[in-house]
Design an enzyme around this catalytic site. Structure first.
Site, PDB file in Angstrom:
ATOM      1  N   ASP A 104       0.799  -1.232   0.000  1.00 31.29           N
ATOM      2  CA  ASP A 104       0.000   0.000   0.000  1.00 31.29           C
ATOM      3  C   ASP A 104       0.833   1.284   0.000  1.00 31.29           C
ATOM      4  O   ASP A 104       0.268   2.373   0.175  1.00 31.29           O
ATOM      5  CB  ASP A 104      -0.971  -0.007   1.179  1.00 31.29           C
ATOM      6  CG  ASP A 104      -2.204  -0.853   0.897  1.00 31.29           C
ATOM      7  OD1 ASP A 104      -2.581  -0.966  -0.282  1.00 31.29           O
ATOM      8  OD2 ASP A 104      -2.780  -1.400   1.850  1.00 31.29           O
ATOM      9  N   ASP A 164      -6.910  -5.011  -4.483  1.00 28.90           N
ATOM     10  CA  ASP A 164      -6.664  -3.589  -4.174  1.00 28.90           C
ATOM     11  C   ASP A 164      -5.326  -3.112  -4.723  1.00 28.90           C
ATOM     12  O   ASP A 164      -5.134  -1.930  -5.020  1.00 28.90           O
ATOM     13  CB  ASP A 164      -6.650  -3.297  -2.675  1.00 28.90           C
ATOM     14  CG  ASP A 164      -7.367  -4.311  -1.831  1.00 28.90           C
ATOM     15  OD1 ASP A 164      -7.700  -5.389  -2.332  1.00 28.90           O
ATOM     16  OD2 ASP A 164      -7.572  -4.032  -0.651  1.00 28.90           O
TER      17      ASP A 164
HETATM   18  N1  GLY Z   1      -7.200  -1.609   0.426  1.00 36.72           N
HETATM   19  C1  GLY Z   1      -7.923  -2.132   1.508  1.00 36.72           C
HETATM   20  C2  GLY Z   1      -9.330  -1.774   1.508  1.00 36.72           C
HETATM   21  O1  GLY Z   1      -9.912  -1.410   0.521  1.00 36.72           O
HETATM   22  O2  GLY Z   1      -9.909  -1.897   2.579  1.00 36.72           O
END
Ligand code: GLY
Length: 382
Positions: A104, A164
Site C-alpha cells: 500500500d 486492491d
Molecule cells: N485496500 C484495503 C481496503 O480497501 O480496505
C-alpha cells in the site's frame, strides 16, 4: 457531461464550505475515522499505542494529504498545501521503520509525494516517491508474477496477492515515466496480467485475495478476504478492479486492460441497487443490510475515469451509474453539518468486522475526487 457538471456544483460548494473548517480543526492530524463525537482520530499520534501496521504506517494515511491537494488545486489556498506537506513529511518517517510498509505504499505516496512533485516540483517529494516505488517493486514475486500483499501475519501470507493492489501500480507507472527506466512498468504489467488471469471471474465479478505458492508461483486458492466469503463479490474490490485496470490501460495503452475494466464495470452496473446505495458485498445476505459507502465512492470515481476512455456514445451508461451512486451518497449518506468531521457516512472496512457504518477518510477522498472529476478540476492522481 454538462448536466452532471451542473448537478455536481452545489455538492462541491458544500464540500468547500465544510472542508474549510474541517481542515483547520484537523490540520496536525492524519485522520482515519471519526469517534462517537464526530471528531477525527490521529494516526500520527505517537503517544497512542498503535501497532506497526496501523499507526504512522496505516495504509490510508496518504488520503488526507490527497484531499488537501484536491482542495489546493481548486481554491489555491496555501494552507491546504501546507497541511499536505506536513503530512508527507510525517509519512517519510515510515521508511526508517520499514516493517510496517507493504504493497500500500502506492496509496500512501501517490496522493502525497507524487502529487507534491507534480504540483510544486519539490525535489524531496520526487525522491520520497521513488523510494516508495522501489519498495513496491521489491515485493514482486517472479515465479508467480505478482506483487505480494501485506506483511507476515498469523496467516502465512507470503503467496498472497489482492485486488486492491492494482491501484498501487500507479506508483510504478509513475516511476517508469519519471525515470525512463522500464522495470517499474514491467513489474506493474506482469502483476496486472496475473490479476486479469486469476482474479476476474467469467461473469465479471472479482475475488479479493488469491493465494499462490510463493516458490512455484502456482495458483493455490482464492479467499473471500474483506467480502462476505469465498466466491462472493466484495464491492470495494469491484471498484478497485474497475479503477485499477483502467489505470493500467491509461499508462500502457494495452487494450486488454480496458476490456477487463469493462467486464467488471458491466457486472457492477448489473448489481447496483435501485437506491444507489452499495452493500459491502453484492452477494451478502439481505439482512443485515450492511452498506459500504466508501466502496460506492471508489466504484463511482473508477467508473468516471473508465468512461473517459470510451467513445462519446459508449460513455453514457457508466457516467449515469457513477452519478446515481454519487447522488445517493450526497442526498442520503453525506453529512455536511458541523456535527461530524467526515462527510461520507455508513462505510464498512469489511463484511466480517464487529463495527459497521463508520466513517473512513478515504471515502471522503474518493467522493471528493469524483465530484472534482465531474467539475473538471485538478490533475488526475493515479
Ligand atoms: N485496500 C484495503 C481496503 O480497501 O480496505
Amino acid at each position: 457531461m454538462e448536466q452532471y457538471r451542473e448537478w455536481a456544483e452545489p455538492v462541491m460548494e458544500k464540500i468547500r464550505e465544510k472542508m474549510e473548517w474541517v481542515s483547520k480543526k484537523n490540520q496536525d492530524k492524519i485522520p482515519y475515522r471519526t469517534d462517537e463525537n464526530g471528531d477525527y482520530d490521529d494516526r500520527s499520534d505517537l503517544s497512542r499505542e498503535w501497532n506497526t501496521d496501523d499507526g504512522l504506517n496505516w495504509w490510508t494515511n496518504g488520503f488526507w494529504g490527497g484531499i488537501m491537494w484536491l482542495l489546493y488545486q481548486d481554491t489555491k489556498k496555501e494552507h491546504y498545501a501546507q497541511i499536505a506537506r506536513n503530512l508527507e513529511e510525517k509519512l517519510t518517517r515510515c521508511f526508517e521503520d520499514f516493517y510496517g510498509l507493504h504493497h500500500d505504499v502506492g496509496f500512501m505516496f501517490q496522493p502525497t509525494a507524487v502529487m507534491n512533485w507534480r504540483l510544486t516540483k519539490n525535489k524531496n517529494s520526487r525522491k520520497t516517491a521513488l523510494h516508495a516505488a522501489n519498495l513496491l517493486a521489491g515485493r514482486f514475486n517472479p515465479s508467480g508474477r505478482f506483487i505480494r500483499a501485506w506483511n507476515d501475519t498469523s496467516d502465512n501470507t507470503k503467496g498472497w496477492a489482492i485486488i486492491d493492489c492494482l491501484m498501487n501500480l500507479s506508483l510504478l507507472y509513475w516511476a517508469s515515466e519519471e525515470t525512463k527506466d522500464p522495470r517499474f512498468r514491467q513489474i506493474a504489467m506482469l502483476h496486472a496480467d496475473t490479476v486479469q488471469k486469476n482474479f476476474v471471474r467469467p461473469d465479471g465479478s472479482v475475488c479479493h485475495i488469491v493465494e499462490f505458492d510463493p516458490e512455484s508461483g502456482a495458483m493455490v486458492r482464492s479467499l473471500g478476504g474483506q467480502g462476505y466469503g469465498e466466491g462472493s463479490s466484495w464491492t470495494r474490490g469491484q471498484g478497485w478492479a474497475i479503477y485499477g485496470f483502467t489505470v493500467s490501460y491509461l499508462h500502457t495503452q494495452k487494450k486488454e486492460y480496458l476490456t477487463t475494466a469493462k467486464k467488471v464495470a458491466d457486472y457492477c452496473l448489473s448489481q447496483i441497487p435501485e437506491s444507489g446505495i452499495i452493500p459491502v458485498d453484492f452477494r451478502q445476505p439481505k439482512e443485515p443490510a450492511w452498506e459500504d459507502c466508501c466502496g460506492a465512492c471508489v466504484i463511482a470515481s473508477g467508473l468516471l475515469t473508465f468512461a473517459e476512455c470510451l467513445t462519446e456514445n459508449e460513455r453514457e451508461d457508466y457516467q449515469a451509474a457513477a452519478v446515481k451512486i454519487l447522488s445517493a451518497i450526497a442526498e442520503k449518506r453525506a453529512d455536511f453539518s458541523t456535527d461530524c468531521d467526515a462527510i461520507v457516512q455508513n462505510c464498512s472496512s469489511a463484511y466480517h468486522v464487529p463495527e459497521h457504518h463508520i466513517t473512513m477518510s478515504y471515502a471522503d477522498y474518493y467522493f471528493m475526487e469524483a465530484i472534482y472529476k465531474l467539475q473538471g478540476i485538478g490533475k488526475f492522481v493515479w
